[in-house]
Design an enzyme around this catalytic site. Structure first.
Site, PDB file in Angstrom:
ATOM      1  N   LYS A 109       0.838  -1.217   0.000  1.00  0.00           N
ATOM      2  CA  LYS A 109       0.000   0.000   0.000  1.00  0.00           C
ATOM      3  C   LYS A 109       0.860   1.248   0.000  1.00  0.00           C
ATOM      4  CE  LYS A 109      -4.433  -1.718   1.486  1.00  0.00           C
ATOM      5  NZ  LYS A 109      -5.660  -1.527   2.225  1.00  0.00           N
ATOM      6  N   LYS A 152      -6.591  -9.144  -7.431  1.00  0.00           N
ATOM      7  CA  LYS A 152      -7.748  -9.368  -6.570  1.00  0.00           C
ATOM      8  C   LYS A 152      -8.838  -8.333  -6.864  1.00  0.00           C
ATOM      9  CE  LYS A 152      -7.917  -7.891  -2.086  1.00  0.00           C
ATOM     10  NZ  LYS A 152      -8.082  -7.840  -0.660  1.00  0.00           N
ATOM     11  N   LYS A 155     -12.195  -3.001  -3.512  1.00  0.00           N
ATOM     12  CA  LYS A 155     -13.061  -1.802  -3.431  1.00  0.00           C
ATOM     13  C   LYS A 155     -12.333  -0.571  -3.936  1.00  0.00           C
ATOM     14  CE  LYS A 155     -14.482  -3.037   1.089  1.00  0.00           C
ATOM     15  NZ  LYS A 155     -13.162  -2.979   1.705  1.00  0.00           N
TER      16      LYS A 155
END
Ligand code: AQP
Length: 337
Positions: free
Chosen positions: A113, A200, A203
């Site tokens: 991230k 993956k 969201k």
């Protein structure tokens, strides 16, 4: 025998998608029948990356309503919002003070991230796994359902409980914190992006077309599946590493239509994409219809939803506060009179 306790949650970082449902919430629905279950909406985790304050509260309430629409029953599970229980942040601070920095720097999700957010990496993002440890340890959870991506974070929670709290501040044979075990769900599905079968479904993917949200209307589902990435081969199949999109869409078809993988593979083995996609579309729309209908009912009754969250908070807070008091006393903080 008391039921084993399970805790889990989803971040309100956007609309819940098929991955959140098939990989997490659908399993919780089964677990609540046999375990004591706590399900929270982890809004404090959602602010570890840049977010839109105007939509966070709305997403938080909507996520709780989607838990219920998917079948989480507030009569048997405690549903609550993480930030409504101050003990999560308080325990996080206490754990921060005993967790070595180099344990945190090893966390794979942080590294991934951090790359995505460049110069804008907060201390909160680095601390995310300690907050997650606090979430779990507050409830003396026996089991935590985890996917592959969260295994390292659960291991960290176990190490903090064992090596940094129990062994430093506890008394032998009387651990201060329960050391949780991972609950690996055999049937757990990893759902991949519609625009790239190797990533993956997520969201926060900027491409909306990469995911199907649980609340997407039928025409949007149709459009997204129509545009989903395919390959030039005819016939769908599993276990061909060079065809990740075929694997993902066939697996979705099996899950959405409730037929086993072998039967789905046989049915679609000679099918062209043009025939397959409408089948997947119909199955997806039909599978999501009851969730969407239930959601519409729930979201129109905010008082009832708020009552569920207040009740869930009351049950959860009692457990959380008692753990927090235990740890505060053990580390030597002066008791409030
Ligand atoms: N694609 C997926 N397939 C299977 N399971 C998935 N989960 C998420 N995506 C998939 C599971 O959903 C639960 C909640 O996830 P989260 O919101 O806490 O964070 P996440 O795993 O990072 O989910 P997202 O959708 O990718 O969110 P963003 O984009 O905000 O990071 C977890 O149990 C997870 O395994």
């Amino acid at each position: 025998m008391p039921r084993k306790r399970v805790l889990s949650g989803v971040q309100p970082t956007g609309a819940l998608h098929l991955g959140n449902w098939l990989g997490a919430i659908r399993n919780w629905v089964e677990l609540q029948k046999t375990h004591e279950t706590f399900f929270c909406v982890v809004d404090l985790h959602a602010i570890t990356v840049p977010h839109d304050p105007a939509t966070l509260a709305e997403n938080t309430l909507s996520t709780a309503a989607q838990y219920m629409a998917c079948g989480i029953d507030p009569k048997i599970s405690s549903i609550f919002i993480q930030s409504h229980i101050a003990a999560h942040s308080e325990l996080c601070w206490l754990l921060n003070c005993v967790t070595p920095l180099n344990w945190m720097e090893r966390m794979i999700q942080f590294k991934e991230k951090a790359i995505k957010h460049g110069d804008n990496v907060s201390v909160g993002l680095l601390d995310y796994p300690v907050l997650m440890a606090a979430d779990i340890l507050l409830y003396d959870a026996d089991l935590v359902p985890v996917g592959e991506d969260q295994k390292q974070h659960l291991e960290l929670a176990r190490d903090i409980a064992q090596q940094r709290i129990n062994s430093k501040f506890g008394v032998l044979d009387k651990p201060l914190l329960k050391v949780p075990e991972p609950l690996i769900i055999k049937e757990g599905a990893k759902v991949m992006s519609l625009s790239n079968g190797r990533n993956k479904m997520s969201k926060s993917d900027p491409n909306e077309g990469s995911r199907i949200a649980l609340l997407d209307p039928p025409d949007l589902i149709k459009k997204k599946i129509k545009r989903a990435k395919t390959d030039p081969k005819i016939g769908l199949e599993f276990d061909n590493p060079s065809r990740p999109e075929a694997e993902n869409l066939l697996s979705l078809f099996s899950l959405m239509s409730g037929i086993d993988k072998k039967t789905a593979a046989e049915k679609c083995s000679e099918m062209g994409w043009g025939t397959f996609k409408p089948l997947l579309t119909d199955a997806t729309i039909a599978a999501l219809e009851p969730i969407q209908n239930r959601y519409k009912e729930l979201i129109q009754k905010p008082e009832e939803l708020n009552q569920v969250l207040a009740d869930g908070r009351a049950t959860a807070e009692e457990v959380a506060q008692s753990t927090l008091d235990r740890i505060k006393a053990a580390v030597g903080l002066l008791k409030k009179i």
